[in-house]
Design a protein around this motif. Sequence first.
Motif, PDB file in Angstrom:
ATOM      1  N   LYS A  43       0.835  -1.203   0.000  1.00 38.28           N
ATOM      2  CA  LYS A  43       0.000   0.000   0.000  1.00 38.28           C
ATOM      3  C   LYS A  43       0.867   1.250   0.000  1.00 38.28           C
ATOM      4  O   LYS A  43       0.633   2.193  -0.780  1.00 38.28           O
ATOM      5  N   ASP A  54     -11.478   2.193  -6.261  1.00 39.13           N
ATOM      6  CA  ASP A  54     -11.041   1.838  -4.909  1.00 39.13           C
ATOM      7  C   ASP A  54      -9.803   0.966  -4.982  1.00 39.13           C
ATOM      8  O   ASP A  54      -9.733   0.025  -5.776  1.00 39.13           O
ATOM      9  N   GLY A 110      -8.141   0.031   0.309  1.00 41.17           N
ATOM     10  CA  GLY A 110      -8.783   0.812   1.354  1.00 41.17           C
ATOM     11  C   GLY A 110      -8.893   2.295   1.071  1.00 41.17           C
ATOM     12  O   GLY A 110      -9.429   3.042   1.895  1.00 41.17           O
ATOM     13  N   SER A 143     -10.306   5.318  -1.560  1.00 40.51           N
ATOM     14  CA  SER A 143     -11.269   5.536  -2.634  1.00 40.51           C
ATOM     15  C   SER A 143     -10.943   6.831  -3.371  1.00 40.51           C
ATOM     16  O   SER A 143     -10.667   7.857  -2.750  1.00 40.51           O
ATOM     17  N   GLN A 150     -17.729   8.974   2.585  1.00 39.22           N
ATOM     18  CA  GLN A 150     -17.418   8.897   1.161  1.00 39.22           C
ATOM     19  C   GLN A 150     -18.387   9.780   0.391  1.00 39.22           C
ATOM     20  O   GLN A 150     -19.606   9.708   0.593  1.00 39.22           O
ATOM     21  N   HIS A 191      -8.504  -6.931  -2.456  1.00 39.43           N
ATOM     22  CA  HIS A 191      -9.891  -6.706  -2.029  1.00 39.43           C
ATOM     23  C   HIS A 191      -9.849  -6.120  -0.622  1.00 39.43           C
ATOM     24  O   HIS A 191      -9.677  -6.837   0.356  1.00 39.43           O
ATOM     25  N   GLY A 192      -9.963  -4.794  -0.551  1.00 37.20           N
ATOM     26  CA  GLY A 192      -9.824  -4.129   0.739  1.00 37.20           C
ATOM     27  C   GLY A 192      -8.432  -4.337   1.291  1.00 37.20           C
ATOM     28  O   GLY A 192      -7.432  -4.235   0.570  1.00 37.20           O
ATOM     29  N   ASP A 193      -8.359  -4.670   2.574  1.00 34.33           N
ATOM     30  CA  ASP A 193      -7.047  -4.877   3.197  1.00 34.33           C
ATOM     31  C   ASP A 193      -6.779  -6.342   3.512  1.00 34.33           C
ATOM     32  O   ASP A 193      -5.894  -6.657   4.313  1.00 34.33           O
ATOM     33  N   ASP A 194      -7.526  -7.245   2.892  1.00 30.68           N
ATOM     34  CA  ASP A 194      -7.328  -8.679   3.114  1.00 30.68           C
ATOM     35  C   ASP A 194      -6.318  -9.195   2.101  1.00 30.68           C
ATOM     36  O   ASP A 194      -6.622  -9.262   0.904  1.00 30.68           O
TER      37      ASP A 194
END
Length: 453
Positions: free
Chosen positions: A61, A88, A91, A93, A117, A357-360
């Motif tokens: 990131k 996105d 995490g 946007s 948001q 996918h997000g922070d996973d």
Amino acid sequence: MTGTLPQAREDRSPGASYQDLVAADTREVPKFLTIETEPDYGVADIPAHFYWSREIAALEKEKIWLRTWQFACREELIPNIGDTEVYDIAGISVLIVRTAPDEIKAYYNACLHRGRQLREEAGNVHELRCPFHGFCWSLEGELAHVPAAWDFPHVNGENFRLPEVAVGTWGGFVFVNLDPEPEPLMDYLGVLPEQLDRWDFEGRYTQAHVAKVLPCNWKVAQEAFMESFHVVTTHPQLLQGIGDANSQYDAWDNVSRAITPRGTPSPHLTVQPTEQEIFDAMMGLGLDDAPVMTLPDDARARSVIGAATRKKMHDSVGDFAEELSDTECVDTFFYTVFPNFHPWGAYNRTCYRFRPHGDDPEQSVMECLVLSPFLGERPEPARVRWLSLEESFVDAHDLGPLARVFFQDEYNIGWVQKGLHTMAQNKPGVTFGRYQETKIRHFYHVYRRRLGV
């Protein structure tokens, strides 16, 4: 085709190389397709924990997603002033806005009041108003309205302007870079424009756009689409008409390229198919299907398909179709721009994007766009279709015959993610091939340099 195929060099697969096929083309081949680089990124293993470590994901990131140019959307999705798109990543946007006929801006997609948001989805607006309390900005990012302004004497237009994100465009693609001082987009793209501009990506429309959340790290997902080494086992139905192990791999700075020849048999086959069998395989015919046509005895499948493709392409590219060489009509050119942009060259039409996918770190988003040429009025672009958890890519009928191929790849990658944890109990690194997985090795060459690992 019978007999023993030539072997040009000991460190390559037996069979006709891509450059051998180019030399036999019936048309003039673009110079950049006659170039063969000699990439060598060694044979060292890549640590398996790169695919699940939260510490590595945090580094990605910081060093990649906040510092590199990324494909965010197609320009055709925001043709009118006030059109917006949301991108996105990890995490964060980003809100992309058409602010003028010739200007696109991007902002961090968050209200400066409480962080809500600003927009969750695409659409046309005349202002950027927070749905929570009503703080409002113009399309240019200037503060336009503060509700109960008497209670915010500390808020003014200077300190409450929406923070911008760098934007650039090429080939109808909109790119964003969250680095406050990014290098110029065209410098970052390097050789990509000079090679792909021939095929006019700006003159394409999005015929299909399919996305799915996958149970694997984003790198596992994209690596499945960066080599042809897996074809022999994962896509055996293709072998009679694809020179999988005879693919050519090249790399320059942030860009890598693979060229997989078609209309030539896989060197993995023990019995060499006839030109008719090669042609039938490329037409997607089964053993019991009647031939689409019977080839003359002296015909080569590549040349026949090249001629047929040129004829068909007249409907979408006009007279330029006659300039296309056989290789441009038949072969597969798949490019990668670090970190996650995968446009295919010529008129294969496929374009991939892979994201966390997000922070996973053990989930990712895979997207496939079909970018088709056209003549006349621009068709309406397809909006993204998200496949559900219960659906697979074989359900994505808008992708046509590619849906089955993507399903075969999709089936493997979740098991790769699970297997990496098991493998690492005894073997801490992933072993890539020296040549056939060049694109992946090039990726890690750039990746490790950026992350400092």
